[in-house]
Scaffold this motif. Structure first.
Motif, mmCIF file in Angstrom:
data_model
loop_
_atom_site.group_PDB
_atom_site.id
_atom_site.type_symbol
_atom_site.label_atom_id
_atom_site.label_comp_id
_atom_site.label_asym_id
_atom_site.label_seq_id
_atom_site.Cartn_x
_atom_site.Cartn_y
_atom_site.Cartn_z
ATOM 1 N N GLN A 10 0.814 -1.214 0.000
ATOM 2 C CA GLN A 10 0.000 0.000 0.000
ATOM 3 C C GLN A 10 0.849 1.266 0.000
ATOM 4 N N TYR A 11 1.984 1.251 0.722
ATOM 5 C CA TYR A 11 2.773 2.466 0.910
ATOM 6 C C TYR A 11 4.015 2.546 0.013
ATOM 7 N N GLU A 12 4.233 1.574 -0.831
ATOM 8 C CA GLU A 12 5.375 1.608 -1.764
ATOM 9 C C GLU A 12 5.349 2.868 -2.642
ATOM 10 N N PRO A 13 4.177 3.296 -3.149
ATOM 11 C CA PRO A 13 4.154 4.546 -3.926
ATOM 12 C C PRO A 13 4.590 5.766 -3.108
ATOM 13 N N MET A 14 4.334 5.752 -1.800
ATOM 14 C CA MET A 14 4.753 6.863 -0.939
ATOM 15 C C MET A 14 6.284 6.916 -0.868
ATOM 16 N N ILE A 15 6.918 5.764 -0.841
ATOM 17 C CA ILE A 15 8.385 5.710 -0.822
ATOM 18 C C ILE A 15 8.931 6.301 -2.120
ATOM 19 N N SER A 16 8.352 5.899 -3.240
ATOM 20 C CA SER A 16 8.783 6.430 -4.542
ATOM 21 C C SER A 16 8.556 7.933 -4.635
ATOM 22 N N ALA A 17 7.419 8.396 -4.117
ATOM 23 C CA ALA A 17 7.112 9.832 -4.139
ATOM 24 C C ALA A 17 8.136 10.620 -3.329
ATOM 25 N N ASN A 18 8.543 10.086 -2.185
ATOM 26 C CA ASN A 18 9.551 10.769 -1.368
ATOM 27 C C ASN A 18 10.899 10.826 -2.082
ATOM 28 N N ILE A 19 11.242 9.770 -2.787
ATOM 29 C CA ILE A 19 12.495 9.773 -3.555
ATOM 30 C C ILE A 19 12.459 10.893 -4.592
ATOM 31 N N ARG A 20 11.326 11.029 -5.273
ATOM 32 C CA ARG A 20 11.195 12.097 -6.280
ATOM 33 C C ARG A 20 11.202 13.481 -5.631
ATOM 34 N N LYS A 21 10.461 13.648 -4.545
ATOM 35 C CA LYS A 21 10.367 14.958 -3.884
ATOM 36 C C LYS A 21 11.706 15.423 -3.312
ATOM 37 N N LEU A 22 12.523 14.472 -2.886
ATOM 38 C CA LEU A 22 13.827 14.828 -2.326
ATOM 39 C C LEU A 22 14.900 14.935 -3.409
ATOM 40 N N HIS A 23 14.489 14.804 -4.656
ATOM 41 C CA HIS A 23 15.400 14.916 -5.809
ATOM 42 C C HIS A 23 16.571 13.948 -5.710
ATOM 43 N N ILE A 24 16.282 12.740 -5.311
ATOM 44 C CA ILE A 24 17.317 11.709 -5.239
ATOM 45 C C ILE A 24 17.478 11.158 -6.647
ATOM 46 N N TYR A 25 18.669 11.283 -7.192
ATOM 47 C CA TYR A 25 18.888 10.929 -8.596
ATOM 48 C C TYR A 25 19.855 9.766 -8.766
ATOM 49 N N ARG A 26 20.281 9.156 -7.686
ATOM 50 C CA ARG A 26 21.162 7.991 -7.787
ATOM 51 C C ARG A 26 20.907 7.104 -6.567
ATOM 52 N N ASP A 27 21.393 5.893 -6.620
ATOM 53 C CA ASP A 27 21.226 4.943 -5.517
ATOM 54 C C ASP A 27 19.751 4.743 -5.137
ATOM 55 N N ASP A 29 17.829 2.147 -5.306
ATOM 56 C CA ASP A 29 17.557 0.931 -4.533
ATOM 57 C C ASP A 29 17.903 1.121 -3.058
ATOM 58 N N GLN A 30 19.006 1.823 -2.803
ATOM 59 C CA GLN A 30 19.405 2.079 -1.419
ATOM 60 C C GLN A 30 18.333 2.903 -0.703
ATOM 61 N N GLY A 35 13.549 3.555 2.827
ATOM 62 C CA GLY A 35 12.131 3.853 2.985
ATOM 63 C C GLY A 35 11.361 2.657 3.505
ATOM 64 N N ARG A 36 11.672 1.467 3.006
ATOM 65 C CA ARG A 36 10.989 0.254 3.467
ATOM 66 C C ARG A 36 11.284 -0.026 4.942
ATOM 67 N N VAL A 37 12.539 0.125 5.318
ATOM 68 C CA VAL A 37 12.916 -0.101 6.719
ATOM 69 C C VAL A 37 12.221 0.923 7.619
ATOM 70 N N ALA A 38 12.190 2.177 7.174
ATOM 71 C CA ALA A 38 11.524 3.219 7.959
ATOM 72 C C ALA A 38 10.029 2.920 8.089
ATOM 73 N N LEU A 39 9.428 2.434 7.009
ATOM 74 C CA LEU A 39 8.007 2.067 7.056
ATOM 75 C C LEU A 39 7.794 0.918 8.038
ATOM 76 N N SER A 60 8.052 9.295 8.882
ATOM 77 C CA SER A 60 9.110 8.317 9.172
ATOM 78 C C SER A 60 9.956 8.035 7.935
ATOM 79 N N ILE A 61 9.305 7.824 6.804
ATOM 80 C CA ILE A 61 10.016 7.538 5.554
ATOM 81 C C ILE A 61 10.852 8.734 5.138
#
Length: 164
Positions: A10-27, A29-30, A35-39, A60-61
């Motif tokens: 259910q929350y996997e899209p939230m993890i992806s959204a946070n990656i995009r919002k934080l402008h993470i452009y590498r790593d 999978d890390q 995000g999964r561990v934080a969830l 948390s994520i």
């Protein structure tokens, strides 16, 4: 929310959204794993009587990803970037600016313009900040950043030519 695998789905899209919002452009999978561990940790700590799980999971994520970004930033501040390593080693080994021990490096430096050599001297020998260099050169900090990148790119090219 009894099974974590359902929560993760259910929350996997939230993890992806946070990656995009934080402008993470590498790593990716890390950060996805962070995000999964934080969830998972949020799922374990959550108490229903204190409110809704979604905002708690989001904070948390996002917090875990920001912590990792800060950790990486501190690490990068303390480590010398590999592209600058040869110049930095030369600067630390020699006190004389125009007498590097590495002949290839000397040829590459001599191929630079006077302004380019001066900027390298300020940045690597005198260890000035980019803001100080901008004041000395009478230009903006972004201009110094661009010049530095152009000079390092030029140096890499020259070093490759002189080595080969």
């Amino acid at each position: 929310m009894k099974d974590f695998e359902d929560v993760l789905k259910q929350y996997e899209p939230m993890i992806s959204a946070n990656i995009r919002k934080l402008h993470i452009y590498r790593d990716f999978d890390q950060y996805r794993q962070i995000g999964r561990v934080a969830l998972w940790q949020a799922w374990l700590r959550f108490e229903e009587e204190k409110g809704n799980f979604t905002p708690f999971a989001y904070r948390s994520i996002r917090g875990a990803m920001l912590d990792e970004l800060k950790r990486e930033s501190r690490f990068e501040e303390n480590m010398i970037p590999t592209e600058d390593q040869m110049l930095t080693e030369w600067v630390e080994a020699k006190e004389e600016w125009l007498e590097p021990s590495n002949e290839t490096l000397q040829l590459a430096i001599e191929a630079l313009s006077l302004q380019e050599r001066e900027l390298l001297k300020w940045l690597f020998t005198e260890r000035r900040t980019q803001a100080e260099c901008a004041c000395l050169a009478g230009v903006s900090v972004p201009a110094i950043k661009k010049r530095r990148e152009r000079i390092l790119l030029k140096m890499r090219g020259l070093l490759a030519v002189y080595k080969g």
